[in-house]
Design an enzyme around this catalytic site. Structure first.
Site, short mmCIF file in Angstrom:
data_model
loop_
_atom_site.label_atom_id
_atom_site.label_comp_id
_atom_site.label_asym_id
_atom_site.label_seq_id
_atom_site.Cartn_x
_atom_site.Cartn_y
_atom_site.Cartn_z
N CYS A 98 -75.75 9.56 -15.15
CA CYS A 98 -76.61 8.64 -15.82
C CYS A 98 -75.72 7.43 -16.47
O CYS A 98 -75.37 7.32 -17.37
CB CYS A 98 -77.37 9.31 -17.13
SG CYS A 98 -78.39 8.32 -18.01
N GLU A 137 -81.30 15.96 -10.89
CA GLU A 137 -81.10 16.76 -11.98
C GLU A 137 -80.20 15.92 -12.83
O GLU A 137 -79.52 14.98 -12.30
CB GLU A 137 -80.20 17.90 -11.61
CG GLU A 137 -79.87 18.86 -12.58
CD GLU A 137 -78.34 18.50 -12.98
OE1 GLU A 137 -77.96 19.32 -14.09
OE2 GLU A 137 -77.76 17.61 -12.69
N ARG A 181 -77.40 25.66 -21.52
CA ARG A 181 -77.52 24.31 -20.71
C ARG A 181 -78.71 23.65 -20.27
O ARG A 181 -79.31 24.16 -19.55
CB ARG A 181 -76.59 24.55 -19.62
CG ARG A 181 -76.14 23.36 -18.63
CD ARG A 181 -75.63 23.66 -17.43
NE ARG A 181 -74.82 22.40 -16.76
CZ ARG A 181 -73.55 22.04 -17.16
NH1 ARG A 181 -72.57 22.63 -17.79
NH2 ARG A 181 -73.32 21.07 -16.25
N ARG A 183 -81.27 20.78 -19.11
CA ARG A 183 -81.15 19.79 -18.23
C ARG A 183 -82.66 19.44 -17.72
O ARG A 183 -83.59 20.02 -17.56
CB ARG A 183 -80.36 19.95 -16.92
CG ARG A 183 -78.80 20.46 -17.00
CD ARG A 183 -78.18 19.16 -17.48
NE ARG A 183 -76.82 19.11 -17.59
CZ ARG A 183 -76.07 19.62 -18.72
NH1 ARG A 183 -76.81 19.68 -20.08
NH2 ARG A 183 -74.69 19.19 -18.71
#
Length: 339
Positions: A98, A137, A181, A183
């Protein structure tokens, strides 16, 4: 971030019903693996019958691990890859970095919004090849970057290519590995298929922290921390729980034990997470937290595999998404007629 979804079962279609022969494309579909890392997304989609026909990764150490486990060396810098060199495929897969989007105040055209970002290269390949589906993702915070404008731009650009886009934040803890986690998963389809994201697995199918730990006697003595670090962690713990547990130090300096791991990170200190405040995670334990099989080869130093696992994906999450994507694609009439 939630969306309205409709599934096969919701519209009266049995997900196990007989399919026409034209849907057999999805018994041997082709995909490309962009920003491939060490191949976590590839493993997930191979597990549902896919064949990887192209991969791209710029990090040399990650490519070493990828080659050792898949027998092929990914192409390099995606920004330099000509789309004519990419074979035809059915699904594009990418766990893309990102990078900040430069949003020009008085921009002259919609197409300039993603220039200079790595998402642009995904968009470029999608526009040139127009596969039947894609899965992207990224970190959860992508949805909040620049007050949500970055994410809105991404979705708008994907939709402008003609794709039906679905997105949802999924947590690895819900899919069988002891790692918190979260995502954002973005799935897109050329046709309006009956897609919904996977539901969490039953508690009986979830691994515990104990399940992924290696015996202490089998571990490198370098994993153990010194007494100063251990005692410092113990003194700052906010509570005490039964072993085994993992602690990490957050940005405020607080230390809290959990019976699961926080998200593995590529840039974290070697002391960031400790088992029972005594030792670091082993390379194999980090891979297990991401759902990698035990026959996955480790061919790089500890510092490299720590970075690589932190940059990778929780395979059980991606595998669950892959199954849902295939289920939807197999039941779409327009896909059945794909020639």
């Amino acid at each position: 971030m939630e969306q309205m979804e409709f599934c096969l079962e919701d519209i009266g279609i049995d997900s196990g019903s007989n399919l026409s022969s034209k849907s057999l494309i999805w018994d041997d579909f082709k995909f490309i693996d962009l920003f491939a890392g060490i191949g976590g997304i590839r493993i997930a989609f191979e597990s549902v019958g896919g064949k990887c026909v192209f991969s791209s990764e710029w990090d040399d150490r990650a490519c070493e691990t990828y080659f050792a486990n898949f027998g092929e060396h990914p192409e390099g810098d995606i920004t330099k890859i000509n789309t004519d060199k990419i074979p035809d495929f059915n699904i594009l897969l990418a766990g893309f970095p990102c990078q900040p989007f430069s949003i020009i105040g008085d921009r002259t055209g919609f197409n300039h919004e993603t220039q200079g970002t790595l998402f642009f290269d995904i968009e470029r390949i999608l526009a040139a090849k127009m596969p039947l589906a894609f899965m992207l993702e990224n970190v959860r915070n992508l949805t909040a970057h620049e007050s949500g404008r970055t994410f809105k731009i991404i979705i708008a650009h994907l939709e402008s290519l003609g794709y039906y886009v679905h997105y949802k934040v999924l947590n690895a803890l819900d899919f069988g590995v002891p790692q918190k986690r979260e995502r954002i998963i973005i799935c897109g389809f050329k046709h309006d298929v009956p897609f919904c994201f996977p539901k969490p697995v039953p508690e009986s199918e979830k691994l515990s922290l104990q399940d992924i730990l290696e015996p202490n006697e089998d571990l490198d003595e370098k994993l153990w921390v010194n007494d100063s670090i251990r005692l410092n962690r113990m003194l700052r713990m906010k509570k005490f729980i039964s072993t085994p547990y993992i602690t990490h130090e957050n940005v405020s300096g607080s230390v809290t034990p959990h019976h699961f791991s926080c998200a593995l990170r590529a840039g974290a200190s070697a002391n960031y997470m400790l088992i029972n405040n005594e030792r670091r995670l082993s390379a194999r334990e980090m891979l297990r937290l991401q759902g990698f099989p035990d026959d996955f080869k480790i061919v790089v130093p500890y510092s490299s595999i720590r970075k690589q696992t932190g940059n990778s994906v929780a395979i059980p999450v991606i595998k669950a998404v892959a199954r849902q994507m295939l289920k939807a694609l197999r039941h779409c009439e327009e896909i059945r007629d794909y020639d």
